[in-house]
Design a protein around this motif. Sequence first.
Motif, PDB file in Angstrom:
ATOM      1  N   VAL A  56       0.729  -1.094  -0.027  1.00  0.00           N
ATOM      2  CA  VAL A  56       0.039   0.115   0.112  1.00  0.00           C
ATOM      3  C   VAL A  56       0.895   1.112  -0.190  1.00  0.00           C
ATOM      4  O   VAL A  56       0.538   2.178  -0.658  1.00  0.00           O
ATOM      5  CB  VAL A  56      -0.800   0.023   1.083  1.00  0.00           C
ATOM      6  N   HIS A  57       1.988   1.139   0.988  1.00  0.00           N
ATOM      7  CA  HIS A  57       2.748   2.278   0.753  1.00  0.00           C
ATOM      8  C   HIS A  57       4.292   1.765   1.272  1.00  0.00           C
ATOM      9  O   HIS A  57       4.433   0.621   1.765  1.00  0.00           O
ATOM     10  CB  HIS A  57       2.437   3.525   1.875  1.00  0.00           C
ATOM     11  N   PHE A  58       5.265   2.467   0.725  1.00  0.00           N
ATOM     12  CA  PHE A  58       6.724   2.155   1.238  1.00  0.00           C
ATOM     13  C   PHE A  58       7.317   3.277   2.292  1.00  0.00           C
ATOM     14  O   PHE A  58       7.352   4.317   1.949  1.00  0.00           O
ATOM     15  CB  PHE A  58       7.380   1.957   0.024  1.00  0.00           C
ATOM     16  N   THR A  59       7.711   2.258   3.166  1.00  0.00           N
ATOM     17  CA  THR A  59       8.425   3.526   4.293  1.00  0.00           C
ATOM     18  C   THR A  59       9.814   2.843   4.415  1.00  0.00           C
ATOM     19  O   THR A  59      10.293   1.898   4.843  1.00  0.00           O
ATOM     20  CB  THR A  59       7.791   3.229   5.546  1.00  0.00           C
ATOM     21  N   PRO A  60      10.798   3.547   3.765  1.00  0.00           N
ATOM     22  CA  PRO A  60      12.346   3.298   3.842  1.00  0.00           C
ATOM     23  C   PRO A  60      12.656   3.143   5.301  1.00  0.00           C
ATOM     24  O   PRO A  60      12.502   3.943   6.133  1.00  0.00           O
ATOM     25  CB  PRO A  60      13.055   4.260   2.964  1.00  0.00           C
ATOM     26  N   ILE A  61      13.737   2.230   5.402  1.00  0.00           N
ATOM     27  CA  ILE A  61      14.211   2.070   7.016  1.00  0.00           C
ATOM     28  C   ILE A  61      15.844   2.090   6.515  1.00  0.00           C
ATOM     29  O   ILE A  61      16.274   1.358   5.772  1.00  0.00           O
ATOM     30  CB  ILE A  61      14.011   0.870   7.802  1.00  0.00           C
ATOM     31  N   ALA A  62      16.479   2.874   7.297  1.00  0.00           N
ATOM     32  CA  ALA A  62      18.079   3.116   7.222  1.00  0.00           C
ATOM     33  C   ALA A  62      18.555   1.818   7.904  1.00  0.00           C
ATOM     34  O   ALA A  62      18.044   1.039   8.925  1.00  0.00           O
ATOM     35  CB  ALA A  62      18.436   4.269   7.894  1.00  0.00           C
ATOM     36  N   PRO A  63      19.702   1.208   7.155  1.00  0.00           N
ATOM     37  CA  PRO A  63      20.289   0.104   7.871  1.00  0.00           C
ATOM     38  C   PRO A  63      20.476   0.040   9.161  1.00  0.00           C
ATOM     39  O   PRO A  63      20.357  -1.069   9.819  1.00  0.00           O
ATOM     40  CB  PRO A  63      21.681  -0.157   6.859  1.00  0.00           C
ATOM     41  N   GLU A  64      20.992   1.160   9.897  1.00  0.00           N
ATOM     42  CA  GLU A  64      20.962   1.360  11.204  1.00  0.00           C
ATOM     43  C   GLU A  64      20.000   1.239  11.973  1.00  0.00           C
ATOM     44  O   GLU A  64      20.105   0.879  13.189  1.00  0.00           O
ATOM     45  CB  GLU A  64      22.191   2.464  11.432  1.00  0.00           C
ATOM     46  N   ASP A  65      18.830   1.268  11.419  1.00  0.00           N
ATOM     47  CA  ASP A  65      17.521   1.125  12.102  1.00  0.00           C
ATOM     48  C   ASP A  65      16.851  -0.206  12.242  1.00  0.00           C
ATOM     49  O   ASP A  65      16.079  -0.396  12.742  1.00  0.00           O
ATOM     50  CB  ASP A  65      16.507   2.098  11.673  1.00  0.00           C
ATOM     51  N   LEU A  66      17.735  -1.214  11.581  1.00  0.00           N
ATOM     52  CA  LEU A  66      17.144  -2.593  11.641  1.00  0.00           C
ATOM     53  C   LEU A  66      17.482  -3.556  12.705  1.00  0.00           C
ATOM     54  O   LEU A  66      16.800  -4.188  12.927  1.00  0.00           O
ATOM     55  CB  LEU A  66      17.922  -3.288  10.451  1.00  0.00           C
ATOM     56  N   ALA A  67      18.711  -2.802  13.542  1.00  0.00           N
ATOM     57  CA  ALA A  67      18.703  -3.792  14.714  1.00  0.00           C
ATOM     58  C   ALA A  67      18.004  -3.436  15.914  1.00  0.00           C
ATOM     59  O   ALA A  67      16.930  -2.840  16.083  1.00  0.00           O
ATOM     60  CB  ALA A  67      20.155  -3.307  15.078  1.00  0.00           C
TER      61      ALA A  67
END
Length: 67
Positions: A56-67
């Motif tokens: 429905v929508h795309f929200t990008p996540i920075a690699p450093e926010d994956l942890a």
Amino acid sequence: MTPQQIEAYVDAVAPALGLTLDPAHRPGVLQFMALAAGMADTVARVPLAPHDETAVHFTPIAPEDLA
């Protein structure tokens, strides 16, 4: 796409978009289009089931926010 198809595509689309392709840039444009066509072919080969849908929508996540 074959190299001949890519050349024909570029020759048809550039004027249709009002673009003037400098002859010095043509090899790079053809190389990029071949790369893009290869990526599109890879994506098109991914099997999809009837229930697969686009997000429905795309929200990008920075690699450093994956942890």
